[in-house]
Design a protein around this motif. Structure first.
Motif, PDB file in Angstrom:
ATOM      1  N   TRP A   1       0.836  -1.203   0.000  1.00 53.63           N
ATOM      2  CA  TRP A   1       0.000   0.000   0.000  1.00 53.63           C
ATOM      3  C   TRP A   1       0.866   1.246   0.000  1.00 53.63           C
ATOM      4  O   TRP A   1       2.102   1.163   0.095  1.00 53.63           O
ATOM      5  CB  TRP A   1      -0.936  -0.012   1.211  1.00 53.63           C
TER       6      TRP A   1
ATOM      7  N   ALA B   1      -2.475   5.865   8.712  1.00 52.74           N
ATOM      8  CA  ALA B   1      -1.724   6.787   7.859  1.00 52.74           C
ATOM      9  C   ALA B   1      -2.404   7.013   6.519  1.00 52.74           C
ATOM     10  O   ALA B   1      -2.213   8.062   5.901  1.00 52.74           O
ATOM     11  CB  ALA B   1      -0.312   6.252   7.631  1.00 52.74           C
TER      12      ALA B   1
ATOM     13  N   GLY C   1      -6.409   8.025  10.783  1.00 56.90           N
ATOM     14  CA  GLY C   1      -6.476   8.278  12.224  1.00 56.90           C
ATOM     15  C   GLY C   1      -5.307   9.103  12.738  1.00 56.90           C
ATOM     16  O   GLY C   1      -5.459   9.912  13.662  1.00 56.90           O
ATOM     17  N   LEU C   2      -4.147   8.925  12.110  1.00 57.32           N
ATOM     18  CA  LEU C   2      -2.974   9.683  12.553  1.00 57.32           C
ATOM     19  C   LEU C   2      -3.111  11.170  12.258  1.00 57.32           C
ATOM     20  O   LEU C   2      -2.475  11.992  12.916  1.00 57.32           O
ATOM     21  CB  LEU C   2      -1.718   9.153  11.855  1.00 57.32           C
TER      22      LEU C   2
ATOM     23  N   GLU D   1      -2.871  10.312  21.055  1.00 61.41           N
ATOM     24  CA  GLU D   1      -3.608   9.117  20.609  1.00 61.41           C
ATOM     25  C   GLU D   1      -4.545   8.645  21.737  1.00 61.41           C
ATOM     26  O   GLU D   1      -5.726   8.371  21.508  1.00 61.41           O
ATOM     27  CB  GLU D   1      -2.607   8.018  20.219  1.00 61.41           C
TER      28      GLU D   1
ATOM     29  N   ILE E   1      -8.676   8.475  21.593  1.00 63.56           N
ATOM     30  CA  ILE E   1      -9.460   7.252  21.809  1.00 63.56           C
ATOM     31  C   ILE E   1     -10.448   7.466  22.962  1.00 63.56           C
ATOM     32  O   ILE E   1     -11.610   7.065  22.874  1.00 63.56           O
ATOM     33  CB  ILE E   1      -8.544   6.022  22.070  1.00 63.56           C
TER      34      ILE E   1
HETATM   35  N1  ATP Z   1     -12.490   3.943  18.745  1.00 60.67           N
HETATM   36  C1  ATP Z   1     -11.704   4.625  17.901  1.00 60.67           C
HETATM   37  N2  ATP Z   1     -11.963   5.910  17.632  1.00 60.67           N
HETATM   38  C2  ATP Z   1     -11.201   6.622  16.778  1.00 60.67           C
HETATM   39  N3  ATP Z   1     -10.120   6.120  16.145  1.00 60.67           N
HETATM   40  C3  ATP Z   1      -9.812   4.837  16.385  1.00 60.67           C
HETATM   41  C4  ATP Z   1     -10.578   4.015  17.252  1.00 60.67           C
HETATM   42  N4  ATP Z   1     -10.023   2.790  17.284  1.00 60.67           N
HETATM   43  C5  ATP Z   1      -8.961   2.846  16.469  1.00 60.67           C
HETATM   44  N5  ATP Z   1      -8.828   4.068  15.935  1.00 60.67           N
HETATM   45  C6  ATP Z   1      -7.780   4.551  14.998  1.00 60.67           C
HETATM   46  O1  ATP Z   1      -7.693   3.633  13.924  1.00 60.67           O
HETATM   47  C7  ATP Z   1      -6.360   3.647  13.394  1.00 60.67           C
HETATM   48  C8  ATP Z   1      -5.906   2.218  13.202  1.00 60.67           C
HETATM   49  O2  ATP Z   1      -6.756   1.603  12.276  1.00 60.67           O
HETATM   50  P1  ATP Z   1      -6.223   0.466  11.303  1.00 60.67           P
HETATM   51  O3  ATP Z   1      -5.736  -0.695  12.081  1.00 60.67           O
HETATM   52  O4  ATP Z   1      -7.303   0.227  10.310  1.00 60.67           O
HETATM   53  O5  ATP Z   1      -4.968   1.214  10.633  1.00 60.67           O
HETATM   54  P2  ATP Z   1      -3.687   0.554   9.946  1.00 60.67           P
HETATM   55  O6  ATP Z   1      -4.163  -0.449   8.962  1.00 60.67           O
HETATM   56  O7  ATP Z   1      -2.754   0.065  10.970  1.00 60.67           O
HETATM   57  O8  ATP Z   1      -3.061   1.823   9.234  1.00 60.67           O
HETATM   58  P3  ATP Z   1      -2.664   2.119   7.693  1.00 60.67           P
HETATM   59  O9  ATP Z   1      -3.458   1.190   6.823  1.00 60.67           O
HETATM   60  O10 ATP Z   1      -3.030   3.537   7.475  1.00 60.67           O
HETATM   61  O11 ATP Z   1      -1.204   1.895   7.607  1.00 60.67           O
HETATM   62  C9  ATP Z   1      -5.512   4.392  14.394  1.00 60.67           C
HETATM   63  O12 ATP Z   1      -5.187   5.667  13.861  1.00 60.67           O
HETATM   64  C10 ATP Z   1      -6.412   4.538  15.624  1.00 60.67           C
HETATM   65  O13 ATP Z   1      -6.195   5.739  16.324  1.00 60.67           O
END
Ligand code: ATP
Ligand code: MG
Length: 351
Positions: A79, A194, A216-217, A235, A239
């Motif tokens: 990705w 990201a 989310g970041l 962070e 949350i």
């Molecule tokens: N309850 C919540 N409310 C808001 N944000 C949340 C919550 N739970 C998780 N997140 C956010 O979700 C993100 C992680 O999601 P995910 O695992 O889908 O990302 P990732 O696949 O690791 O990242 P990327 O694909 O961008 O490299 C984090 O930024 C985290 O802060």
């Protein structure tokens, strides 16, 4: 064998979380056997780049041990800036000849050295703009990054059987849950930490795929900047605010202004798609990813893009192995699982 179930583990290495899906896959119906999720080791992925391969291998080892699986084959997704996909139009030719020509055609469209990329393509069957040309979705992935993923997987004691693009895996998860939805144009959005994988599927075919650099970041770093606190503190505060726990009022305000930022980015990708891809209007948008949980985000996106948004359930049409997976666990992983599920439902040997 005719109905052989493909024994792969889908692996999604994200900036915030690593996910593994062990799926018994068959075209007649799939079962989620087991699922693992673990926070990505701190700073192992930084700015979309793998900064600490051995920490990731170590995490994979632990996750595989936890799954207690006999499977050895991994399907992993690339990705971000290591992949690019683009719809191109080439002169009409016999479809069998496209494979031999595509490198020449691709060279002018991709920002990487043609000798350092893996090229794949899909002829867009239901999407042809003229009888004199062929419309193709071109996908190019940086070879060095693909090798790095292979090394990471191998160092964890597994084999890398399939390397895919995360956006396409998201689409594969959709297709296995919804079917090809003839006559429909559906946008899929996986809002991670990201990046946001943004994919458009028309008549069961991916016609657009790009990773938007927000997630989310974006919220976390806006909170960190505005309040002068560390990323880790920001962070945790985010949350708390999004799960109904105590958090300073300022956090809710920053979330609100960051929704604008995210919506603008999403809108500009949507505009780019609409302006470059004639065809049906997007009828609905399915959204997933950890950051789709951010309080108010989906509402904000729905209002600003004027599209109908719905939660993407990656288990909509998947049986769940209830001996391993409790209902609570399944609802906890639902928003994180789509890409790993799409990878877990790849046939072995797929490019
Ligand atoms: N309850 C919540 N409310 C808001 N944000 C949340 C919550 N739970 C998780 N997140 C956010 O979700 C993100 C992680 O999601 P995910 O695992 O889908 O990302 P990732 O696949 O690791 O990242 P990327 O694909 O961008 O490299 C984090 O930024 C985290 O802060
Ligand atoms: Mg992700």
């Amino acid at each position: 064998m005719f109905f052989q179930s493909k024994k792969l583990i889908g692996l999604d290495i994200g900036t915030a979380n690593i996910k593994m899906a062990e799926v018994d896959f068959s075209r007649k119906g799939s079962t989620l056997v087991n699922f693992a999720i673990m926070p990505t080791p701190p700073r192992a992925i930084n700015g979309g780049e793998i900064a600490d391969p051995s920490a990731i291998s170590e995490a994979l080892k632990q996750m595989v041990a936890g799954l207690k699986t006999k499977r050895k084959a991994i399907a992993v997704g690339l990705w971000g800036t290591s992949v690019i996909s683009k719809r191109i139009t080439i002169p009409m030719m016999d479809e069998k000849l496209v494979g031999g020509q595509i490198r020449w055609e691709a060279e002018q469209y991709i920002p990487f050295d043609i000798n350092e990329v893996n090229i794949d393509f899909k002829i867009l069957k239901s999407f042809q703009s003229s009888p004199e040309t062929l419309d193709i979705l071109l996908v190019a992935a940086r070879q060095d990054i693909a090798f790095l993923y292979q090394d990471i997987v191998q160092s964890s004691g597994m084999n890398c059987s399939v390397i895919d693009v995360s956006g396409f895996s998201l689409a594969n998860c959709f297709l296995n849950n919804w079917g090809s939805q003839k006559g429909q144009t559906v946008a899929l959005m996986n809002i991670g930490a990201a990046i946001t994988n943004f994919v458009v599927v028309e008549n069961g075919e991916v016609i657009f795929c790009r990773d938007i650099p927000v997630g989310g970041l974006t919220y976390t770093s806006e909170i960190s900047k505005a309040m002068g606190i560390s990323i880790e503190e920001a962070e945790a505060m985010k949350i708390s605010a999004c799960t109904g726990q105590a958090a300073p009022e300022e956090v809710a305000k920053i979330l609100q202004t960051t929704h604008e930022l995210i919506s603008e980015e999403v809108q500009s990708s949507l505009d780019f798609f609409v302006n470059t891809t004639p065809g049906l209007p997007v009828q609905q948008c399915l959204v997933t990813g950890g950051a789709s949980r951010t309080t108010g985000l989906i509402n904000h996106l729905a209002q600003s893009t004027k599209m109908g948004f719905q939660i993407f359930d990656p288990f909509r049409n998947i049986k769940l192995n209830e001996r391993q997976l409790t209902a609570d666990y399944v609802s906890e992983i639902r928003d994180f699982a789509a890409v790993a599920m799409g990878l877990g439902m790849r046939a072995q040997g797929d490019a």
